[in-house]
Write a protein that holds these residues in place. Structure first.
Motif, mmCIF file in Angstrom:
data_model
loop_
_atom_site.group_PDB
_atom_site.id
_atom_site.type_symbol
_atom_site.label_atom_id
_atom_site.label_comp_id
_atom_site.label_asym_id
_atom_site.label_seq_id
_atom_site.Cartn_x
_atom_site.Cartn_y
_atom_site.Cartn_z
ATOM 1 N N MET A 283 0.845 -1.180 0.000
ATOM 2 C CA MET A 283 0.000 0.000 0.000
ATOM 3 C C MET A 283 0.891 1.244 0.000
ATOM 4 O O MET A 283 1.896 1.297 0.701
ATOM 5 N N ASP A 284 0.513 2.226 -0.810
ATOM 6 C CA ASP A 284 1.267 3.468 -0.901
ATOM 7 C C ASP A 284 0.462 4.621 -0.319
ATOM 8 O O ASP A 284 -0.763 4.679 -0.465
ATOM 9 N N GLY A 285 1.159 5.549 0.345
ATOM 10 C CA GLY A 285 0.495 6.668 0.997
ATOM 11 C C GLY A 285 0.984 8.006 0.488
ATOM 12 O O GLY A 285 2.045 8.106 -0.144
ATOM 13 N N LEU A 286 0.213 9.040 0.783
ATOM 14 C CA LEU A 286 0.491 10.404 0.361
ATOM 15 C C LEU A 286 0.492 11.317 1.577
ATOM 16 O O LEU A 286 -0.405 11.228 2.424
ATOM 17 N N LEU A 287 1.494 12.175 1.664
ATOM 18 C CA LEU A 287 1.583 13.170 2.735
ATOM 19 C C LEU A 287 1.907 14.505 2.087
ATOM 20 O O LEU A 287 2.893 14.620 1.352
ATOM 21 N N ILE A 288 1.080 15.510 2.352
ATOM 22 C CA ILE A 288 1.264 16.826 1.747
ATOM 23 C C ILE A 288 1.579 17.839 2.827
ATOM 24 O O ILE A 288 0.971 17.835 3.896
ATOM 25 N N GLY A 289 2.525 18.725 2.541
ATOM 26 C CA GLY A 289 2.834 19.812 3.459
ATOM 27 C C GLY A 289 3.613 20.895 2.745
ATOM 28 O O GLY A 289 4.188 20.666 1.676
ATOM 29 N N THR B 50 2.559 2.177 5.551
ATOM 30 C CA THR B 50 2.580 1.970 4.098
ATOM 31 C C THR B 50 3.907 1.369 3.660
ATOM 32 O O THR B 50 4.894 1.402 4.392
ATOM 33 N N GLU B 51 3.899 0.885 2.444
ATOM 34 C CA GLU B 51 5.128 0.381 1.848
ATOM 35 C C GLU B 51 5.984 1.542 1.339
ATOM 36 O O GLU B 51 7.191 1.580 1.508
ATOM 37 N N ASN B 52 5.312 2.489 0.676
ATOM 38 C CA ASN B 52 5.979 3.676 0.133
ATOM 39 C C ASN B 52 5.190 4.917 0.543
ATOM 40 O O ASN B 52 3.963 4.868 0.658
ATOM 41 N N LEU B 53 5.899 6.022 0.695
ATOM 42 C CA LEU B 53 5.249 7.280 1.054
ATOM 43 C C LEU B 53 5.656 8.340 0.042
ATOM 44 O O LEU B 53 6.838 8.597 -0.173
ATOM 45 N N PHE B 54 4.641 8.928 -0.589
ATOM 46 C CA PHE B 54 4.856 10.011 -1.532
ATOM 47 C C PHE B 54 4.668 11.321 -0.778
ATOM 48 O O PHE B 54 3.579 11.594 -0.268
ATOM 49 N N LYS C 246 -2.244 13.814 -11.203
ATOM 50 C CA LYS C 246 -1.483 13.810 -12.461
ATOM 51 C C LYS C 246 0.016 13.704 -12.203
ATOM 52 O O LYS C 246 0.759 13.216 -13.037
ATOM 53 N N THR C 247 0.462 14.159 -11.034
ATOM 54 C CA THR C 247 1.890 14.242 -10.730
ATOM 55 C C THR C 247 2.417 13.018 -9.989
ATOM 56 O O THR C 247 3.529 12.566 -10.240
ATOM 57 N N VAL C 248 1.617 12.499 -9.082
ATOM 58 C CA VAL C 248 2.041 11.449 -8.159
ATOM 59 C C VAL C 248 1.521 10.088 -8.636
ATOM 60 O O VAL C 248 0.387 9.993 -9.104
ATOM 61 N N PRO C 249 2.336 9.020 -8.500
ATOM 62 C CA PRO C 249 1.819 7.678 -8.823
ATOM 63 C C PRO C 249 0.599 7.341 -7.951
ATOM 64 O O PRO C 249 0.354 7.973 -6.924
ATOM 65 N N LYS C 250 -0.122 6.310 -8.352
ATOM 66 C CA LYS C 250 -1.321 5.899 -7.614
ATOM 67 C C LYS C 250 -0.975 5.649 -6.140
ATOM 68 O O LYS C 250 0.027 5.027 -5.829
ATOM 69 N N TYR C 251 -1.835 6.158 -5.285
ATOM 70 C CA TYR C 251 -1.677 5.988 -3.837
ATOM 71 C C TYR C 251 -3.000 5.495 -3.272
ATOM 72 O O TYR C 251 -4.067 5.675 -3.872
ATOM 73 N N ASP C 252 -2.927 4.866 -2.098
ATOM 74 C CA ASP C 252 -4.098 4.233 -1.498
ATOM 75 C C ASP C 252 -4.678 5.003 -0.326
ATOM 76 O O ASP C 252 -5.849 4.825 0.013
ATOM 77 N N VAL C 253 -3.860 5.829 0.295
ATOM 78 C CA VAL C 253 -4.288 6.520 1.505
ATOM 79 C C VAL C 253 -3.598 7.887 1.582
ATOM 80 O O VAL C 253 -2.479 8.042 1.088
ATOM 81 N N VAL C 254 -4.300 8.841 2.192
ATOM 82 C CA VAL C 254 -3.747 10.180 2.403
ATOM 83 C C VAL C 254 -3.601 10.398 3.900
ATOM 84 O O VAL C 254 -4.530 10.145 4.672
#
Length: 191
Positions: free
Chosen positions: A1-7, A27-31, A88-96
């Motif tokens: 599972m991949d996650g997204l963190l914005i700041g 997650t496995e990866n964090l964007f 459009k910028t980030v690969p598919k992610y599963d959770v924010v």
């Protein structure tokens, strides 16, 4: 599972580092998205996206760095378009991961699973507080990871001072002695 963190990470501080570790633990990866990446040299956004990226990468344990990817996300002036710009910028992610109610609302509306990030001592560990401490020449170093401390102390401020003043005289410039842009009221008062 991949996650997204914005700041905005203005600057990247220990609260942000905790959020990154929280995301990585689930997650496995964090964007990591650097928000307002098109903004810099402003009192609210003094650091460029490149400087913020340096703060983040130099603060992360090298053993975890292969699980993190960093993306620049500019402000687009439209909140609905912003989430699509991220997609459009980030690969598919599963959770924010977020602690911001507005970001949570936008992504839930977008159909995403959102996990709240609990922040420790929000007043102390906030970019606003840290920028004010830096500008006031007060102790900010205890609130940021070593990577940010090094980036700010050794490179960012000296470059910002040289780039913005050319002379080292701050009394009539638009920057503070620390090389941060003055607030509008401070800039007007100094001229």
């Amino acid at each position: 599972m991949d996650g997204l963190l914005i700041g905005r990470f203005q600057p990247f501080h220990l609260g942000h580092l905790d959020a990154v570790l929280f995301g990585l633990s689930r997650t496995e990866n964090l964007f990591i998205c650097i928000g307002s990446s098109n903004k810099s040299n402003e009192s609210r956004n003094p650091f460029s996206a490149k400087e913020r990226r340096e703060m983040i990468t130099s603060s992360i344990d090298p053993a975890m760095s292969d699980r993190i990817k960093i993306f620049d996300i500019p402000d687009v002036g439209d909140h609905e378009k912003w989430t699509f710009e991220i997609d459009k910028t980030v690969p598919k992610y599963d959770v924010v991961f977020t602690n911001d109610e507005f970001t949570e609302t936008l992504f839930k509306k977008h159909g995403m699973n959102v996990i709240p990030v609990v922040l420790k001592d929000r007043e102390k560990f906030s970019g606003t507080n840290i920028r004010e401490l830096i500008a006031g020449d007060k102790n900010w170093q205890d609130l940021v990871p070593d990577g940010t401390k090094k980036a700010v102390s050794e490179r960012l401020f000296s470059k910002a001072i040289e780039r913005r003043t050319g002379s080292g005289n701050h009394s009539s410039s638009g920057t503070t002695a620390a090389g941060l842009p003055r607030k509008s009221s401070e800039a007007n008062a100094s001229t």
